[in-house]
Design a protein around this motif. Structure first.
Motif, short mmCIF file in Angstrom:
data_model
loop_
_atom_site.label_atom_id
_atom_site.label_comp_id
_atom_site.label_asym_id
_atom_site.label_seq_id
_atom_site.Cartn_x
_atom_site.Cartn_y
_atom_site.Cartn_z
N SER A 104 0.82 -1.21 0.00
CA SER A 104 0.00 0.00 0.00
C SER A 104 0.85 1.26 0.00
O SER A 104 0.36 2.34 -0.31
CB SER A 104 -0.94 0.01 1.20
OG SER A 104 -0.20 -0.06 2.40
N SER A 105 2.15 1.14 0.31
CA SER A 105 2.99 2.34 0.35
C SER A 105 4.06 2.41 -0.74
O SER A 105 4.48 3.50 -1.10
CB SER A 105 3.66 2.47 1.72
OG SER A 105 4.46 1.34 1.99
N VAL A 106 4.49 1.26 -1.27
CA VAL A 106 5.55 1.26 -2.28
C VAL A 106 5.21 0.27 -3.39
O VAL A 106 4.78 -0.85 -3.11
CB VAL A 106 6.92 0.89 -1.68
CG1 VAL A 106 7.97 0.72 -2.76
CG2 VAL A 106 7.38 1.93 -0.67
N VAL A 107 5.40 0.70 -4.61
CA VAL A 107 5.29 -0.20 -5.76
C VAL A 107 6.58 -0.06 -6.56
O VAL A 107 7.00 1.05 -6.91
CB VAL A 107 4.06 0.12 -6.64
CG1 VAL A 107 4.11 -0.68 -7.94
CG2 VAL A 107 2.78 -0.16 -5.89
N ILE A 108 7.21 -1.21 -6.82
CA ILE A 108 8.40 -1.26 -7.66
C ILE A 108 8.07 -2.21 -8.80
O ILE A 108 7.60 -3.33 -8.58
CB ILE A 108 9.63 -1.75 -6.87
CG1 ILE A 108 9.92 -0.78 -5.71
CG2 ILE A 108 10.84 -1.88 -7.80
CD1 ILE A 108 10.99 -1.26 -4.76
#
Length: 175
Positions: free
Chosen positions: A35-39
């Protein structure tokens, strides 16, 4: 907020402040989705512009999005080293269809030696008037530009040594 699952393939869509679709990147493989980081990673994918024109990216890239930062970072793996392209825009959202954000024109191009150039300030100034950007947006973007430049100078986050290479190795496992 939902988030994309590791190994899934999604679209990335950028919009302008007025809600108009700006650009779509096809087939980015999710390497980490929270929910906070997408790589994500992609290689030679089709990009569609708002006017329908299409082009293909030239090299593998690792994309970094953070739900609390008003910018995203694309690390492109080229023969001369890693080049970064940073878009100032809203934090991402994900609705199951695509990862989405509003692009606010300002960009930062970072070279392998970690020098950088701020791009499109004239486009930002024009769109700020045309689309009536609120003062709060302007203030957030200026602070975010400072934060981004500080991260570049300090080699933090996606600019840390080997960050892009390590995620690229993971991307290769999905190909």
């Amino acid at each position: 907020m939902s988030f994309p699952t590791t190994g899934s393939s999604i679209q990335i869509q950028s919009y302008k402040h007025n809600g108009q679709l700006h650009r779509v990147w096809e087939e980015t493989v999710i390497l980490r989705g929270t929910s906070s980081v997408v790589i994500g990673g992609n290689d030679r994918i089709i990009v569609t512009e708002s006017d329908g024109r299409q082009w293909r990216t030239r090299e593998p890239a690792i994309c970094y999005f953070n739900s609390e930062q008003w910018f995203n970072v694309i690390g492109m793996l080229r023969e001369q080293g890693i080049h970064y392209y940073c878009n100032l825009g809203t934090p991402f959202t994900y609705d199951g269809e695509a990862l989405k954000y509003i692009d606010y024109d300002l960009d930062v191009k970072v070279f392998p030696d970690m020098t950088y150039t701020i791009l499109d300030e004239d486009e930002f100034a024009l769109h700020k008037i045309e689309m009536n950007y609120p003062k709060e947006i302007n203030d957030i973007l200026r602070r975010s530009l400072d934060e981004l430049c500080s991260m570049i100078n300090q080699r933090k986050g996606p600019f840390e040594p080997e960050f892009i290479e390590n995620w690229y190795e993971r991307f290769l496992e999905y190909r």
